[in-house]
Motif scaffolding. Structure first.
Motif, PDB file in Angstrom:
ATOM      1  N   LEU A  25       0.843  -1.187   0.000  1.00 57.56           N
ATOM      2  CA  LEU A  25       0.000   0.000   0.000  1.00 57.56           C
ATOM      3  C   LEU A  25       0.882   1.242   0.000  1.00 57.56           C
ATOM      4  CD1 LEU A  25      -2.629  -0.980   2.722  1.00 57.56           C
ATOM      5  CD2 LEU A  25      -2.826  -1.223   0.252  1.00 57.56           C
ATOM      6  N   MET A  52      -6.042   3.864  -6.680  1.00 56.59           N
ATOM      7  CA  MET A  52      -7.417   3.886  -6.189  1.00 56.59           C
ATOM      8  C   MET A  52      -8.191   5.084  -6.752  1.00 56.59           C
ATOM      9  SD  MET A  52      -9.125   1.783  -4.506  1.00 56.59           S
ATOM     10  CE  MET A  52     -10.449   1.494  -3.380  1.00 56.59           C
ATOM     11  N   ASN A  72     -18.233   2.455   0.592  1.00 60.32           N
ATOM     12  CA  ASN A  72     -16.895   1.871   0.605  1.00 60.32           C
ATOM     13  C   ASN A  72     -16.914   0.362   0.421  1.00 60.32           C
ATOM     14  OD1 ASN A  72     -15.574   4.326   1.013  1.00 60.32           O
ATOM     15  ND2 ASN A  72     -15.971   4.233   3.198  1.00 60.32           N
ATOM     16  N   PHE A  76     -14.916  -1.677  -2.587  1.00 59.85           N
ATOM     17  CA  PHE A  76     -13.927  -2.731  -2.385  1.00 59.85           C
ATOM     18  C   PHE A  76     -14.389  -4.055  -2.991  1.00 59.85           C
ATOM     19  CE2 PHE A  76     -11.960   0.215   0.537  1.00 59.85           C
ATOM     20  CZ  PHE A  76     -10.621  -0.043   0.323  1.00 59.85           C
ATOM     21  N   CYS A  96      -3.073   4.395  -2.726  1.00 54.57           N
ATOM     22  CA  CYS A  96      -4.292   4.798  -2.015  1.00 54.57           C
ATOM     23  C   CYS A  96      -4.505   6.293  -2.134  1.00 54.57           C
ATOM     24  CB  CYS A  96      -4.211   4.387  -0.551  1.00 54.57           C
ATOM     25  SG  CYS A  96      -4.057   2.616  -0.343  1.00 54.57           S
ATOM     26  N   TYR A  99      -7.864   8.353  -0.103  1.00 59.39           N
ATOM     27  CA  TYR A  99      -8.094   7.344   0.927  1.00 59.39           C
ATOM     28  C   TYR A  99      -9.157   7.887   1.863  1.00 59.39           C
ATOM     29  CZ  TYR A  99      -7.257   4.269   4.870  1.00 59.39           C
ATOM     30  OH  TYR A  99      -7.416   3.387   5.880  1.00 59.39           O
ATOM     31  N   CYS A 103     -12.947   4.287   5.380  1.00 63.06           N
ATOM     32  CA  CYS A 103     -12.874   2.966   4.736  1.00 63.06           C
ATOM     33  C   CYS A 103     -11.787   2.083   5.339  1.00 63.06           C
ATOM     34  CB  CYS A 103     -12.714   3.081   3.226  1.00 63.06           C
ATOM     35  SG  CYS A 103     -11.074   3.539   2.690  1.00 63.06           S
ATOM     36  N   GLU A 106     -12.876  -1.629   5.674  1.00 58.64           N
ATOM     37  CA  GLU A 106     -12.941  -2.341   4.401  1.00 58.64           C
ATOM     38  C   GLU A 106     -11.550  -2.638   3.852  1.00 58.64           C
ATOM     39  OE1 GLU A 106     -16.723  -0.454   5.207  1.00 58.64           O
ATOM     40  OE2 GLU A 106     -14.732   0.413   5.102  1.00 58.64           O
ATOM     41  N   LEU A 107     -10.620  -1.695   4.012  1.00 62.69           N
ATOM     42  CA  LEU A 107      -9.253  -1.924   3.555  1.00 62.69           C
ATOM     43  C   LEU A 107      -8.601  -3.049   4.347  1.00 62.69           C
ATOM     44  CD1 LEU A 107      -6.982  -1.082   1.661  1.00 62.69           C
ATOM     45  CD2 LEU A 107      -6.344   0.682   3.302  1.00 62.69           C
ATOM     46  N   CYS A 118       1.344  -7.850   4.142  1.00 63.60           N
ATOM     47  CA  CYS A 118       1.088  -6.493   3.675  1.00 63.60           C
ATOM     48  C   CYS A 118       2.204  -5.562   4.138  1.00 63.60           C
ATOM     49  CB  CYS A 118      -0.261  -5.997   4.202  1.00 63.60           C
ATOM     50  SG  CYS A 118      -0.654  -4.312   3.701  1.00 63.60           S
ATOM     51  N   CYS A 120       3.156  -1.373   4.112  1.00 66.68           N
ATOM     52  CA  CYS A 120       2.534  -0.057   3.942  1.00 66.68           C
ATOM     53  C   CYS A 120       3.601   1.026   3.993  1.00 66.68           C
ATOM     54  CB  CYS A 120       1.522   0.198   5.047  1.00 66.68           C
ATOM     55  SG  CYS A 120       0.314  -1.100   5.219  1.00 66.68           S
TER      56      CYS A 120
END
Length: 190
Positions: A25, A52, A72, A76, A96, A99, A103, A106-107, A118, A120
């Motif tokens: 991300l 995004m 949101n 997604f 993102c 952003y 959300c 949802e992310l 992940c 970031c």
């Protein structure tokens, strides 16, 4: 504060068969180079990159919302459906921008469902360089508004997000390529 009472739908149930080995991300203010860095990384590591902001704009061109607000969860779900149509990639880079502050849940669901791991990153850039990039992209007129939005809405959301996934701060002063190379090295994707 995350609204826990808000009713939301899950994207799908988690399985051991993840779609991606890693999701990367990229966060940062307007003009920081999120999309450019993401595109370079995708070419370099043979990954799937989606901005995004571009995804939302393209989606809204063909599917105007019935309400003033785009939900949101729905967004997604559409993103998940879209990436499933692409060839199998090991890495997914998501720039993102924008952003939305609300959300986060949802992310987090999206990451949990679709990836083993992940990483970031928040890309920092000098305001003057970012302003010059925004003028080139025809967004210069409202750049101060974008900076305020980032400071007042996005930064608080990133602080909450940081509780779940550590956000690494990267300076983008030299070049987009060197920034991308640094993120690739930290993410251990090569």
């Amino acid at each position: 504060m995350i609204n826990k009472e808000r009713k939301r739908t899950k994207i799908t149930k988690r399985t051991n068969d993840f779609l991606f080995d890693k999701i990367i991300l990229l966060f940062g203010k307007s003009g920081a180079g999120k999309s450019s860095v993401g595109e370079y990384m995708a070419e370099k590591i043979n990954g799937l990159h989606i901005s995004m902001g571009d995804f939302i704009r393209d989606y809204l061109k063909t599917n105007p919302p019935k309400e003033n607000l785009l939900k949101n969860e729905y967004l997604f779900q559409k993103l998940a459906k879209f990436i499933k149509t692409k060839k199998k990639y090991r890495y997914f880079i998501l720039a993102c921008n924008p952003y939305p502050q609300d959300c986060l849940e949802e992310l987090l669901d999206f990451i949990r469902v679709y990836s083993k791991e992940c990483f970031c990153f928040e890309i920092f850039i000098n305001n003057q360089i970012a302003l010059s990039r925004n003028k080139i992209e025809k967004h210069g007129d409202n750049y101060q508004q974008r900076l305020l939005y980032y400071k007042n809405s996005i930064k608080p959301a990133l602080l909450r997000f940081n509780k779940f996934y550590k956000i690494k701060k990267i300076k983008n002063y030299k070049s987009l390529k060197s920034t991308a190379e640094k993120i690739i090295k930290i993410s251990q994707v090569i």
